[in-house]
Design a protein around this motif. Structure first.
Motif, PDB file in Angstrom:
ATOM      1  N   GLU A  69     -29.586   4.632  21.017  1.00 51.91           N
ATOM      2  CA  GLU A  69     -29.260   3.838  19.706  1.00 51.91           C
ATOM      3  C   GLU A  69     -27.842   4.038  19.470  1.00 51.91           C
ATOM      4  O   GLU A  69     -27.187   4.853  19.775  1.00 51.91           O
TER       5      GLU A  69
ATOM      6  N   GLN B 180     -33.456   9.123  20.134  1.00 55.68           N
ATOM      7  CA  GLN B 180     -34.205   9.601  19.364  1.00 55.68           C
ATOM      8  C   GLN B 180     -35.404  10.233  20.150  1.00 55.68           C
ATOM      9  O   GLN B 180     -35.731   9.805  21.235  1.00 55.68           O
ATOM     10  N   ARG B 181     -35.515  11.550  19.959  1.00 55.90           N
ATOM     11  CA  ARG B 181     -36.496  12.418  20.865  1.00 55.90           C
ATOM     12  C   ARG B 181     -37.977  11.826  20.968  1.00 55.90           C
ATOM     13  O   ARG B 181     -38.445  11.530  21.808  1.00 55.90           O
TER      14      ARG B 181
ATOM     15  N   ARG C 201     -26.779   8.134  19.752  1.00 56.37           N
ATOM     16  CA  ARG C 201     -27.904   8.945  19.917  1.00 56.37           C
ATOM     17  C   ARG C 201     -29.095   8.517  20.432  1.00 56.37           C
ATOM     18  O   ARG C 201     -29.337   7.175  20.669  1.00 56.37           O
TER      19      ARG C 201
ATOM     20  N   ARG D 159     -28.875  15.139  15.825  1.00 57.02           N
ATOM     21  CA  ARG D 159     -29.501  14.337  14.871  1.00 57.02           C
ATOM     22  C   ARG D 159     -28.698  13.279  14.187  1.00 57.02           C
ATOM     23  O   ARG D 159     -29.314  12.167  13.567  1.00 57.02           O
TER      24      ARG D 159
END
Length: 314
Positions: free
Chosen positions: A61, A75-76, A73, A20
């Motif tokens: 990102e 984002q799911r 990361r 996260r």
């Protein structure tokens, strides 16, 4: 795409989906198998992998947590697809389609498509049990640029050696599609120079295919069938003719078996007569024997051979 690289990219995607918070490059190096220990080697490989993920449409990102270094990361909710349910035969077809292009210009795009499906949990390994190995070859130098132009709806310009012309002409085309017919590749679209729908054989395109306008500016008319356009453009089968070539003595045995007549000529050469109907096919075949064959005539075959060799050198 190699298996090792595919596994590394999959591991990278899984790693960035599982967090996260933003992960720094060093944290990624330690968490994802397959990256080298050296900082410079890792940096180069990681930069390539980031670019590849973005080209595949992965929403990577970039950001940071507080005063930490730049991190990454996924984002799911931006990445996840709706649930995909494929029957075993459907998965097999997808894997088979990717293998069709395994040795051709679309190999990278096909591998990327499989990577996305596997990341989404779709098993495409069923194709391995089909017992067949199809291949589509695209040796034409113009194919990759034209395929990208069709995909991006971008106009192009290129030099084209038309039949019966002594010199190539510059052509400007809004490409609608690239198709294969009877072992030859063609591009069809709106010819800006003629103001008409035209078809061009890729083997007659010389040099580089360049962009001639912005992406998205080509509009393909509704109901267009590029395969039908190419099929309708075909002329009746040409009459068979005879070509005269010189063969280096003791070489070019494949041509000798095909020739209707072979007799001694000057020096180290023999003279042969070859029956043919398609100039391009004849030239492609003869060029494979390099300097062991010299085309004497007819003039259009000799000119086509010269243009073919110039294109190879270019």
């Amino acid at each position: 795409m190699s298996r090792r690289k595919t596994e590394r990219l999959l591991n990278l995607v899984v790693c960035l989906l599982a967090t996260r918070r933003y992960l720094t490059a060093e944290q990624i190096r330690q968490a994802v198998p397959g990256y080298p220990d050296g900082s410079e080697a890792f940096k180069r490989m990681f930069e390539r992998d980031k670019e590849e993920l973005r080209e595949l449409g992965v929403p990577l990102e970039t950001g940071s947590e507080g005063e930490e270094d730049t991190g990454y990361r996924i984002q799911r909710q931006a990445y996840e697809l709706p649930e995909i349910q494929l029957e075993p035969d459907e998965a097999a077809v997808l894997g088979l389609a990717a293998r069709v292009w395994q040795r051709a210009s679309l190999a990278e795009a096909a591998s990327g498509a499989l990577l996305k499906l596997r990341a989404a949990g779709v098993d495409t390994a069923e194709a391995a049990s089909l017992g067949i190995e199809p291949r589509v070859d695209t040796h034409e130098p113009a194919f990759p640029a034209l395929w990208r132009a069709v995909r991006d709806r971008r106009p192009v310009a290129f030099d084209y050696q038309g039949i019966g012309r002594s010199a190539p002409q510059r052509r400007h085309l809004e490409p609608w599609g690239v198709v294969s017919r009877r072992g030859r590749w063609y591009v069809a679209g709106h010819d800006r120079d003629r103001g008409q729908v035209r078809v061009f054989r890729l083997s007659r395109i010389l040099g580089t295919v360049s962009g001639d306008g912005p992406a998205g500016s080509v509009v393909v008319p509704d109901g267009v069938d590029v395969r039908e356009i190419v099929a309708d453009s075909g002329s009746p089968a040409p009459d068979r003719r005879t070509a005269t070539v010189r063969l280096r003595r003791g070489a070019a045995h494949g041509i000798r078996r095909w020739a209707a007549d072979v007799r001694p000529d000057e020096g180290e050469w023999d003279r042969a007569e070859l029956g043919f109907a398609d100039v391009d096919r004849l030239v492609d075949y003869l060029a494979g024997f390099a300097d062991d064959v010299v085309v004497i005539g007819p003039p259009d075959v000799r000119d086509a051979m010269i243009q073919h060799l110039k294109a190879v050198l270019a």
